[in-house]
Scaffold this motif. Sequence first.
Motif, short mmCIF file in Angstrom:
data_model
loop_
_atom_site.label_atom_id
_atom_site.label_comp_id
_atom_site.label_asym_id
_atom_site.label_seq_id
_atom_site.Cartn_x
_atom_site.Cartn_y
_atom_site.Cartn_z
N ASP A 29 0.83 -1.21 0.00
CA ASP A 29 0.00 0.00 0.00
C ASP A 29 0.86 1.26 0.00
O ASP A 29 0.56 2.24 -0.70
CB ASP A 29 -0.93 0.02 1.22
N GLU A 30 1.93 1.24 0.80
CA GLU A 30 2.81 2.41 0.83
C GLU A 30 3.47 2.63 -0.52
O GLU A 30 3.54 3.75 -1.03
CB GLU A 30 3.89 2.26 1.90
N ILE A 31 3.97 1.55 -1.12
CA ILE A 31 4.63 1.68 -2.42
C ILE A 31 3.67 2.22 -3.46
O ILE A 31 4.02 3.09 -4.27
CB ILE A 31 5.21 0.32 -2.86
N ALA A 32 2.43 1.70 -3.46
CA ALA A 32 1.43 2.15 -4.43
C ALA A 32 1.12 3.63 -4.25
O ALA A 32 0.85 4.35 -5.22
CB ALA A 32 0.16 1.33 -4.29
N THR A 33 1.19 4.12 -3.02
CA THR A 33 0.90 5.52 -2.74
C THR A 33 2.07 6.42 -3.09
O THR A 33 1.91 7.50 -3.67
CB THR A 33 0.55 5.70 -1.24
N VAL A 34 3.27 5.97 -2.75
CA VAL A 34 4.46 6.82 -2.92
C VAL A 34 5.03 6.75 -4.33
O VAL A 34 5.36 7.78 -4.93
CB VAL A 34 5.55 6.42 -1.90
N GLN A 35 5.17 5.53 -4.86
CA GLN A 35 5.83 5.38 -6.17
C GLN A 35 5.38 4.06 -6.81
O GLN A 35 6.04 3.04 -6.69
CB GLN A 35 7.36 5.40 -5.97
N LYS A 36 4.26 4.10 -7.50
CA LYS A 36 3.63 2.88 -8.00
C LYS A 36 4.45 2.15 -9.07
O LYS A 36 4.19 0.98 -9.36
CB LYS A 36 2.24 3.19 -8.55
N ASP A 37 5.45 2.85 -9.66
CA ASP A 37 6.27 2.21 -10.69
C ASP A 37 7.51 1.52 -10.11
O ASP A 37 8.35 1.02 -10.86
CB ASP A 37 6.70 3.26 -11.73
N THR A 38 7.64 1.51 -8.81
CA THR A 38 8.74 0.77 -8.16
C THR A 38 8.67 -0.69 -8.59
O THR A 38 7.59 -1.28 -8.64
CB THR A 38 8.62 0.86 -6.63
N ARG A 39 9.81 -1.26 -8.89
CA ARG A 39 9.84 -2.70 -9.22
C ARG A 39 9.70 -3.50 -7.94
O ARG A 39 10.46 -3.31 -6.98
CB ARG A 39 11.11 -3.08 -9.96
N ILE A 40 8.75 -4.43 -7.92
CA ILE A 40 8.49 -5.25 -6.74
C ILE A 40 8.85 -6.70 -7.05
O ILE A 40 8.18 -7.37 -7.83
CB ILE A 40 7.00 -5.20 -6.31
N TRP A 41 9.92 -7.17 -6.44
CA TRP A 41 10.25 -8.60 -6.52
C TRP A 41 9.47 -9.28 -5.39
O TRP A 41 9.71 -9.02 -4.22
CB TRP A 41 11.75 -8.82 -6.33
N MET A 42 8.54 -10.15 -5.77
CA MET A 42 7.67 -10.78 -4.77
C MET A 42 8.34 -11.95 -4.05
O MET A 42 7.71 -12.62 -3.24
CB MET A 42 6.37 -11.24 -5.43
N VAL A 43 9.62 -12.17 -4.34
CA VAL A 43 10.41 -13.17 -3.63
C VAL A 43 11.80 -12.58 -3.41
O VAL A 43 12.35 -11.92 -4.28
CB VAL A 43 10.53 -14.49 -4.41
N PHE A 44 12.35 -12.84 -2.25
CA PHE A 44 13.68 -12.34 -1.88
C PHE A 44 14.68 -13.50 -1.96
O PHE A 44 15.60 -13.49 -2.77
CB PHE A 44 13.57 -11.75 -0.48
N PHE A 45 14.48 -14.55 -1.17
CA PHE A 45 15.40 -15.69 -1.16
C PHE A 45 14.73 -17.04 -1.39
O PHE A 45 15.41 -18.01 -1.68
CB PHE A 45 16.16 -15.75 0.15
N GLY A 46 13.44 -17.13 -1.24
CA GLY A 46 12.78 -18.41 -1.41
C GLY A 46 12.29 -18.64 -2.83
O GLY A 46 12.70 -17.94 -3.75
N ASP A 47 11.42 -19.64 -3.00
CA ASP A 47 10.80 -19.87 -4.30
C ASP A 47 9.29 -19.68 -4.16
O ASP A 47 8.68 -20.26 -3.25
CB ASP A 47 11.09 -21.28 -4.82
N PRO A 48 8.68 -18.89 -5.03
CA PRO A 48 7.27 -18.53 -4.85
C PRO A 48 6.31 -19.71 -4.91
O PRO A 48 5.25 -19.68 -4.26
CB PRO A 48 7.00 -17.57 -6.02
N PHE A 49 6.67 -20.75 -5.65
CA PHE A 49 5.75 -21.87 -5.81
C PHE A 49 5.72 -22.80 -4.60
O PHE A 49 4.92 -23.72 -4.53
CB PHE A 49 6.04 -22.62 -7.11
N VAL A 50 6.57 -22.53 -3.62
CA VAL A 50 6.49 -23.22 -2.33
C VAL A 50 5.14 -22.90 -1.68
O VAL A 50 4.58 -23.72 -0.95
CB VAL A 50 7.66 -22.82 -1.42
N ILE A 51 4.62 -21.70 -1.95
CA ILE A 51 3.33 -21.31 -1.35
C ILE A 51 2.23 -21.20 -2.42
O ILE A 51 1.31 -20.40 -2.28
CB ILE A 51 3.46 -19.99 -0.55
N LYS A 52 2.30 -22.04 -3.44
CA LYS A 52 1.28 -22.00 -4.49
C LYS A 52 -0.08 -22.48 -3.98
O LYS A 52 -1.12 -22.11 -4.53
CB LYS A 52 1.71 -22.83 -5.70
#
Length: 340
Positions: free
Chosen positions: A89-112
């Motif tokens: 929400d903060e990113i969308a308010t301040v700078q919506k074009d910020t690149r958002i990596w939805m994973v830092f060190f894990g793998d996203p499909f672990v929580i599919k």
Amino acid sequence: MIQSSIAEVCKFKAIIDKKNAREKYMDEKSKILASQIKAGRLEESGSFPKVVLLDTVSSCNLRCSMCVHKDMTRKQGIMKWELLTKILDEIATVQKDTRIWMVFFGDPFVIKNAKPSIFDMIKYAKSIGLTDVVLNSNGCLMDETSAKKLIDSGLDSIYFGIDAATPETYAKLRVGGDYAETVNNVLTLIRLVKEQSSSHPKIFVQFVEMDENSAEKDAFVEFWSKQGVTVKIRPKVSWAGSIDAPNLVLGNQDRWPCHWLMQTMAIADDGRVVLCPVDLNANVVVGDATKNTLAEIWQQQLKELRSLHLTGRYSELPPMCRDCRDWQSARSDYHNMDNK
């Protein structure tokens, strides 16, 4: 007399070898620096990060040779929905074009199959107007159902780390994965995107270049370029000295500001903001996203660290950052059918 002549020849050869090595070193330095400057990766991003990496899940299904995840000591977890939405929400308010990596060190499909799932997280990010929501994955757990959900989620881009053009090399690097199955998973996503005439997600396949796979680089680029996706070639990192990375040829006497510190913010699943994307175990914590805004954290301790980089005061940095040589690997080359 003969011995004296031989000694002089050896001495002269040593001088020439040293000169050649230095010229090669300086040429490599110039090329690396020029590529980072050209990409605008060394400039401070201003009042807010250009890139935010979120540790939505810190668990991974592989034990890759070039990664330190298998040696991770901090507790693994999944980011709470309340924290995730606060950050987004903060990113969308301040700078919506910020690149958002939805994973830092894990793998996203672990929580599919989790509730909320990675697809729910992406959908929320897109629903509030974020324009550059991306994932990185090894692709092993992405079945066809997941691929369809990925397209439906509105994800902008996905990067698959494969790093090999043969099963044999893949098995050495991507320990625990299946080469044929992973390639098929990515090809399935490519097919589904084409069948649906979808503009998203843009698909990238990644090749971390190292001694073990360098002979397969051209074959990798050729195969995946023919599939109509972009190939990302990047140098190996040492994870701040945790593993050997002989490609890091530049010494700290030739150092320049690190792209990751200048423009990115990495947030662990529990809300701790860490030094940079190679700080796997949160050794240097610079803020807490559960208590402060990202803008506040960016303008406080992280700003102080950026100032030390920009003024060349590297000796005053925390030891992990002071001694790190990964600043020279914060770059990539891209190949597709047009520029392969």
